[in-house]
Design a protein around this motif. Structure first.
Motif, mmCIF file in Angstrom:
data_model
loop_
_atom_site.group_PDB
_atom_site.id
_atom_site.type_symbol
_atom_site.label_atom_id
_atom_site.label_comp_id
_atom_site.label_asym_id
_atom_site.label_seq_id
_atom_site.Cartn_x
_atom_site.Cartn_y
_atom_site.Cartn_z
ATOM 1 N N ASP A 93 0.817 -1.212 0.000
ATOM 2 C CA ASP A 93 0.000 0.000 0.000
ATOM 3 C C ASP A 93 0.855 1.270 0.000
ATOM 4 O O ASP A 93 0.413 2.321 -0.461
ATOM 5 C CB ASP A 93 -0.939 0.018 1.203
ATOM 6 C CG ASP A 93 -1.974 -1.090 1.144
ATOM 7 O OD1 ASP A 93 -2.237 -1.620 0.044
ATOM 8 O OD2 ASP A 93 -2.536 -1.423 2.200
ATOM 9 N N ALA A 94 2.066 1.164 0.500
ATOM 10 C CA ALA A 94 2.943 2.329 0.594
ATOM 11 C C ALA A 94 3.790 2.542 -0.657
ATOM 12 O O ALA A 94 4.157 3.666 -0.976
ATOM 13 C CB ALA A 94 3.853 2.195 1.810
ATOM 14 N N PHE A 95 4.070 1.435 -1.372
ATOM 15 C CA PHE A 95 4.970 1.500 -2.521
ATOM 16 C C PHE A 95 4.372 0.740 -3.694
ATOM 17 O O PHE A 95 4.061 -0.447 -3.565
ATOM 18 C CB PHE A 95 6.340 0.912 -2.165
ATOM 19 C CG PHE A 95 6.993 1.607 -1.013
ATOM 20 C CD1 PHE A 95 7.700 2.784 -1.207
ATOM 21 C CD2 PHE A 95 6.877 1.112 0.278
ATOM 22 C CE1 PHE A 95 8.280 3.451 -0.141
ATOM 23 C CE2 PHE A 95 7.456 1.768 1.350
ATOM 24 C CZ PHE A 95 8.161 2.942 1.135
ATOM 25 N N ASP A 96 4.254 1.407 -4.816
ATOM 26 C CA ASP A 96 3.634 0.762 -5.977
ATOM 27 C C ASP A 96 4.484 -0.365 -6.555
ATOM 28 O O ASP A 96 3.994 -1.192 -7.307
ATOM 29 C CB ASP A 96 3.275 1.791 -7.052
ATOM 30 C CG ASP A 96 4.464 2.575 -7.563
ATOM 31 O OD1 ASP A 96 5.605 2.320 -7.147
ATOM 32 O OD2 ASP A 96 4.237 3.470 -8.399
ATOM 33 N N TRP A 97 5.754 -0.426 -6.213
ATOM 34 C CA TRP A 97 6.647 -1.469 -6.714
ATOM 35 C C TRP A 97 6.625 -2.736 -5.851
ATOM 36 O O TRP A 97 7.270 -3.727 -6.180
ATOM 37 C CB TRP A 97 8.072 -0.961 -6.845
ATOM 38 C CG TRP A 97 8.588 -0.222 -5.639
ATOM 39 C CD1 TRP A 97 8.624 1.138 -5.479
ATOM 40 C CD2 TRP A 97 9.141 -0.784 -4.444
ATOM 41 N NE1 TRP A 97 9.159 1.450 -4.253
ATOM 42 C CE2 TRP A 97 9.489 0.288 -3.596
ATOM 43 C CE3 TRP A 97 9.383 -2.080 -4.001
ATOM 44 C CZ2 TRP A 97 10.060 0.100 -2.345
ATOM 45 C CZ3 TRP A 97 9.949 -2.271 -2.751
ATOM 46 C CH2 TRP A 97 10.281 -1.183 -1.938
ATOM 47 N N SER A 98 5.885 -2.715 -4.759
ATOM 48 C CA SER A 98 5.870 -3.866 -3.852
ATOM 49 C C SER A 98 4.507 -4.552 -3.846
ATOM 50 O O SER A 98 3.473 -3.894 -3.923
ATOM 51 C CB SER A 98 6.217 -3.408 -2.431
ATOM 52 O OG SER A 98 6.196 -4.509 -1.550
ATOM 53 N N ASP A 99 4.531 -5.873 -3.718
ATOM 54 C CA ASP A 99 3.289 -6.625 -3.526
ATOM 55 C C ASP A 99 3.304 -7.329 -2.166
ATOM 56 O O ASP A 99 2.485 -8.188 -1.883
ATOM 57 C CB ASP A 99 3.053 -7.616 -4.666
ATOM 58 C CG ASP A 99 4.153 -8.643 -4.799
ATOM 59 O OD1 ASP A 99 5.134 -8.597 -4.032
ATOM 60 O OD2 ASP A 99 4.044 -9.516 -5.678
ATOM 61 N N ASP A 100 4.248 -6.929 -1.308
ATOM 62 C CA ASP A 100 4.431 -7.512 0.020
ATOM 63 C C ASP A 100 3.379 -6.979 0.992
ATOM 64 O O ASP A 100 3.151 -5.778 1.070
ATOM 65 C CB ASP A 100 5.834 -7.169 0.518
ATOM 66 C CG ASP A 100 6.253 -7.926 1.760
ATOM 67 O OD1 ASP A 100 5.399 -8.566 2.405
ATOM 68 O OD2 ASP A 100 7.444 -7.861 2.098
ATOM 69 N N LYS A 101 2.748 -7.871 1.725
ATOM 70 C CA LYS A 101 1.724 -7.486 2.702
ATOM 71 C C LYS A 101 2.330 -7.106 4.059
ATOM 72 O O LYS A 101 1.616 -6.639 4.947
ATOM 73 C CB LYS A 101 0.732 -8.632 2.898
ATOM 74 C CG LYS A 101 -0.078 -8.926 1.662
ATOM 75 C CD LYS A 101 -1.012 -10.093 1.879
ATOM 76 C CE LYS A 101 -1.758 -10.415 0.600
ATOM 77 N NZ LYS A 101 -2.602 -11.598 0.743
ATOM 78 N N THR A 102 3.631 -7.297 4.200
ATOM 79 C CA THR A 102 4.330 -6.964 5.438
ATOM 80 C C THR A 102 4.288 -5.458 5.679
ATOM 81 O O THR A 102 4.462 -4.676 4.741
ATOM 82 C CB THR A 102 5.809 -7.416 5.347
ATOM 83 O OG1 THR A 102 5.850 -8.802 5.030
ATOM 84 C CG2 THR A 102 6.562 -7.146 6.631
ATOM 85 N N ASP A 103 4.057 -5.056 6.938
ATOM 86 C CA ASP A 103 4.117 -3.631 7.272
ATOM 87 C C ASP A 103 5.525 -3.107 7.019
ATOM 88 O O ASP A 103 6.515 -3.846 7.168
ATOM 89 C CB ASP A 103 3.760 -3.391 8.733
ATOM 90 C CG ASP A 103 2.272 -3.539 9.012
ATOM 91 O OD1 ASP A 103 1.476 -3.573 8.056
ATOM 92 O OD2 ASP A 103 1.910 -3.608 10.204
ATOM 93 N N VAL A 104 5.627 -1.831 6.682
ATOM 94 C CA VAL A 104 6.918 -1.198 6.419
ATOM 95 C C VAL A 104 7.855 -1.390 7.610
ATOM 96 O O VAL A 104 9.029 -1.723 7.437
ATOM 97 C CB VAL A 104 6.733 0.295 6.071
ATOM 98 C CG1 VAL A 104 8.062 1.022 6.007
ATOM 99 C CG2 VAL A 104 5.953 0.448 4.770
#
Length: 78
Positions: free
Chosen positions: A23-34
């Motif tokens: 949700d924070a980075f369009d290049w990531s599909d990781d569900k882990t919090d930042v």
């Protein structure tokens, strides 16, 4: 005497730390919090020392949203 603090008087950690990477980075599909992604990166790079990771994470609590975002872009983007 008790001092009453307003919300503006209390330091707040950057909201981005509690946002999923995807949700924070369009290049990531990781569900882990930042926050957890940064933690995991530190753990991988300091021989899994919890003490060292705790110390390395402390500055992030006072950083601006943009500073956290810049750090993640430079260090976690693959």
């Amino acid at each position: 005497m008790t001092e009453i603090l307003n919300d503006a008087d209390i330091a707040k950690e950057p909201e981005i730390l509690n946002t999923p990477m995807k949700d924070a980075f369009d290049w990531s599909d990781d569900k882990t919090d930042v926050r957890d992604a940064i933690w995991d990166n530190f753990m991988e790079n300091n021989n899994h020392s919890t003490d060292k990771t705790v110390e390395a994470m402390k500055p992030f609590l006072d950083m601006s949203e943009d500073d956290v975002r810049d750090y993640v872009e430079k260090n976690l983007k693959k």
